[in-house]
Motif scaffolding. Sequence first.
Motif, PDB file in Angstrom:
ATOM      1  N   PHE A 233       0.878  -1.164   0.000  1.00  0.00           N
ATOM      2  CA  PHE A 233       0.000   0.000   0.000  1.00  0.00           C
ATOM      3  C   PHE A 233       0.918   1.217   0.000  1.00  0.00           C
TER       4      PHE A 233
ATOM      5  N   HIS B 259      -5.604   2.356  -7.966  1.00  0.00           N
ATOM      6  CA  HIS B 259      -5.239   3.708  -7.548  1.00  0.00           C
ATOM      7  C   HIS B 259      -6.461   4.522  -7.131  1.00  0.00           C
TER       8      HIS B 259
ATOM      9  N   PRO C 162      -0.595   6.796   3.154  1.00  0.00           N
ATOM     10  CA  PRO C 162      -1.745   5.997   3.596  1.00  0.00           C
ATOM     11  C   PRO C 162      -2.069   6.149   5.072  1.00  0.00           C
TER      12      PRO C 162
ATOM     13  N   THR D 121       0.237  -8.007   3.288  1.00  0.00           N
ATOM     14  CA  THR D 121       0.248  -6.610   2.859  1.00  0.00           C
ATOM     15  C   THR D 121       1.281  -5.838   3.673  1.00  0.00           C
TER      16      THR D 121
ATOM     17  N   GLN E 280      -8.601  -2.255   4.374  1.00  0.00           N
ATOM     18  CA  GLN E 280      -8.333  -3.083   3.200  1.00  0.00           C
ATOM     19  C   GLN E 280      -7.276  -4.138   3.502  1.00  0.00           C
ATOM     20  N   MET E 281      -6.245  -3.719   4.224  1.00  0.00           N
ATOM     21  CA  MET E 281      -5.155  -4.631   4.556  1.00  0.00           C
ATOM     22  C   MET E 281      -5.642  -5.763   5.451  1.00  0.00           C
TER      23      MET E 281
ATOM     24  N   SER F  37     -10.110   3.007  -7.953  1.00  0.00           N
ATOM     25  CA  SER F  37     -10.840   2.472  -6.807  1.00  0.00           C
ATOM     26  C   SER F  37     -12.049   3.307  -6.403  1.00  0.00           C
TER      27      SER F  37
ATOM     28  N   ILE G  52       2.945  -1.421   4.132  1.00  0.00           N
ATOM     29  CA  ILE G  52       2.820  -0.007   3.775  1.00  0.00           C
ATOM     30  C   ILE G  52       4.166   0.542   3.315  1.00  0.00           C
TER      31      ILE G  52
ATOM     32  N   ALA H  62      -6.570   2.701   4.707  1.00  0.00           N
ATOM     33  CA  ALA H  62      -5.792   1.588   4.171  1.00  0.00           C
ATOM     34  C   ALA H  62      -5.899   0.336   5.025  1.00  0.00           C
TER      35      ALA H  62
ATOM     36  N   HIS I 217      -2.316   4.787  -2.917  1.00  0.00           N
ATOM     37  CA  HIS I 217      -3.115   5.814  -2.245  1.00  0.00           C
ATOM     38  C   HIS I 217      -2.504   7.188  -2.505  1.00  0.00           C
TER      39      HIS I 217
ATOM     40  N   ARG J 199      -1.335  -1.286  -4.461  1.00  0.00           N
ATOM     41  CA  ARG J 199      -2.446  -0.397  -4.084  1.00  0.00           C
ATOM     42  C   ARG J 199      -1.868   0.987  -3.867  1.00  0.00           C
TER      43      ARG J 199
END
Length: 290
Positions: free
Chosen positions: A37, A64, A116, A136, A125-126, A86, A138, A122, A112, A110
């Motif tokens: 992310f 995105h 994030p 996942t 989603q993770m 997204s 960051i 975020a 952002h 992903r």
Amino acid sequence: MTDPQDAIDAAADARAEERDPRIAEQTAGEIQDGIPFIGAGPGDPGLLTVTGKELVETADLVVHAGSLVNSELLDAYCDDAEQVNSVGKDLEELVPLMRDAYEDGRDVVRLHSGDPAIYGAAVEQMDALEHEDVPTYIVPGVTSAFAASATLRTQLTLNGVANHVAFTRPQGKTLDSENDHISDFVEKGDVTVCIYLGTHAVAETMDRLVEDGADPDTPVAVVYHASWPDEDVIEGTVDTIGDRLDDAGYRASAMVVIGPAARKAGYERSYLYGDWANGSDTDSASEADD
């Protein structure tokens, strides 16, 4: 697919029992297994981190944040990847999309806007992806408050002026009035207040500040589209900025900075390059060591 809220709740329960071992094993900036992310930064493609650039350039699928991510960045670094906007998609659609692509062996990113960690939504989603056995992580980005500070050629913290920074948002559909603490932050006097997601409500926010006793002459700067080609800066005070922003016509995508630091007003020389640097002030040296 597990209901996303159930996945979020399960992740919270797991964190209450034990710490994620990856916290001790891996660091920010390190490319890891799973879906990254990535913070795309505030707008200018050059403000994407080196690690972020490396990951998006090799991605097969880039999900995105629509117009919040500069199309020039997508064109420059993601042209060979499948790109999915997204905006308008909920977790029930996004999570299977990323999970299936990852399980098919594709490199998924992903993307952002900004960083994030600041109003990025975020983690939900993770957590949902992790519940589906998709790892996942960051990759930090440059948040718009920092881009705004650079545009204003100032610091958000200044010795003798601003010892603290508050990242906040105003009351509205997603924040109840009792959880709007902007007046509390401004009242402290030595806090630079950075308001996200509040361009549309600047006039109302400033009216509340005055009603709550804020000095109407407190400096305010609004940086629209910080670091984008159409960047614009509107400066004023708590008393004047609402009208000036209304005249400019901006209703979204601006960072609002409240406090003397927005104008570099009245700050003092720091100890770092003063007496402490040449060793003549032992008290200051001790404080700096602390």
